[in-house]
Design an enzyme around this catalytic site. Structure first.
Site, mmCIF file in Angstrom:
data_model
loop_
_atom_site.group_PDB
_atom_site.id
_atom_site.type_symbol
_atom_site.label_atom_id
_atom_site.label_comp_id
_atom_site.label_asym_id
_atom_site.label_seq_id
_atom_site.Cartn_x
_atom_site.Cartn_y
_atom_site.Cartn_z
ATOM 1 N N LYS A 1 0.825 -1.207 0.000
ATOM 2 C CA LYS A 1 0.000 0.000 0.000
ATOM 3 C C LYS A 1 0.858 1.256 0.000
ATOM 4 O O LYS A 1 0.621 2.197 -0.770
ATOM 5 C CB LYS A 1 -0.933 0.019 1.212
ATOM 6 C CG LYS A 1 -2.018 1.083 1.129
ATOM 7 C CD LYS A 1 -2.426 1.615 2.472
ATOM 8 C CE LYS A 1 -1.461 2.682 2.957
ATOM 9 N NZ LYS A 1 -1.913 3.395 4.159
ATOM 10 N N ASP B 1 -6.481 0.702 1.561
ATOM 11 C CA ASP B 1 -6.314 0.503 2.994
ATOM 12 C C ASP B 1 -7.625 -0.029 3.563
ATOM 13 O O ASP B 1 -8.571 -0.325 2.826
ATOM 14 C CB ASP B 1 -5.886 1.798 3.684
ATOM 15 C CG ASP B 1 -6.887 2.938 3.485
ATOM 16 O OD1 ASP B 1 -8.013 2.688 3.016
ATOM 17 O OD2 ASP B 1 -6.537 4.081 3.823
#
Length: 222
Positions: free
Chosen positions: A126, A144
């Site tokens: 991420k 997320d």
């Protein structure tokens, strides 16, 4: 006769239009001045709010705002500054070591490469995606837990983890919108579709996509 819930492609079209209308030019929420300071700020944002990170980073940049200078700092000095962000023992070691690696292997330049970024200490998929999208403008769709939650509420994924949700969102949305859309969803979630407020029943997107939904949407947590 009650309104019908929207079909998936109808939801996708509505979400794209609604988010673009609300957030036509979404700003990057983490204060930074170059790829290196963005990389460190994103690393600090793990399990921490962007607001708190922005309060901490000015002092960190005074200590060192480039990998050459950061690599010379002690872990203790870095940790003393970033402690309010949480997980400071791990994050301070990661910041120092990734700075050393950037100096040793990349002439102090943050690589414009997803796989290379993911090899750096403290940098997961991420974080690497955020840097690729926001520092280099390369299409990426960092997911997320917040984006994962909204994607489930909006019926865009049934994925049990953020990796599957990322794949589903990339299939549904045009590539040229990924970078803005990642930010637009985050801003919308903060303002309208919070974890403990909407539950898939209250916000404009949830109620438009699912007008017949009567019970809270149960989220598969990653």
């Amino acid at each position: 006769m009650p309104e019908k819930n929207l079909l998936k492609q109808e939801r996708v079209a509505f979400i794209l239009a609604e988010l673009q209308k609300r957030y036509p030019n979404p700003p990057i929420p983490l204060d930074h001045k170059d790829p290196y300071t963005l990389l460190v700020a994103v690393l600090l944002s793990a399990q921490c709010t962007d607001e708190r990170v922005n309060q901490v980073t000015p002092s960190l940049w005074q200590l060192a705002d480039n990998p050459f200078n950061m690599a010379k700092q002690s872990v203790d000095d870095i940790q003393a500054i970033i402690r309010p962000c949480g997980l400071s023992p791990q994050k301070s070691k990661a910041i120092k070591r990734l700075s050393e690696i950037l100096v040793e292997q990349y002439q102090g330049i943050v690589p414009n490469d997803m796989q290379a970024l993911e090899t750096l200490p403290g940098v997961g998929h991420k974080t690497a995606g955020v840097v690729m999208a926001q520092a280099f403008g390369v299409p990426a769709f960092p997911v997320d837990t917040h984006i994962h939650r909204l994607a489930q509420r909006w019926g865009l994924t049934s994925g049990k983890n953020v990796a599957q949700t990322e794949l589903d969102l990339k299939r549904l949305f045009p590539k040229e919108r990924w970078n803005d859309l990642h930010l637009q969803i985050i801003y919308y979630g903060r303002e309208h579709c919070q974890a403990r407020a909407c539950h898939g029943l209250v916000c404009p997107i949830c109620t438009t996509c699912y007008p017949n939904r009567k019970t809270a949407k149960v989220i598969k947590k990653p």
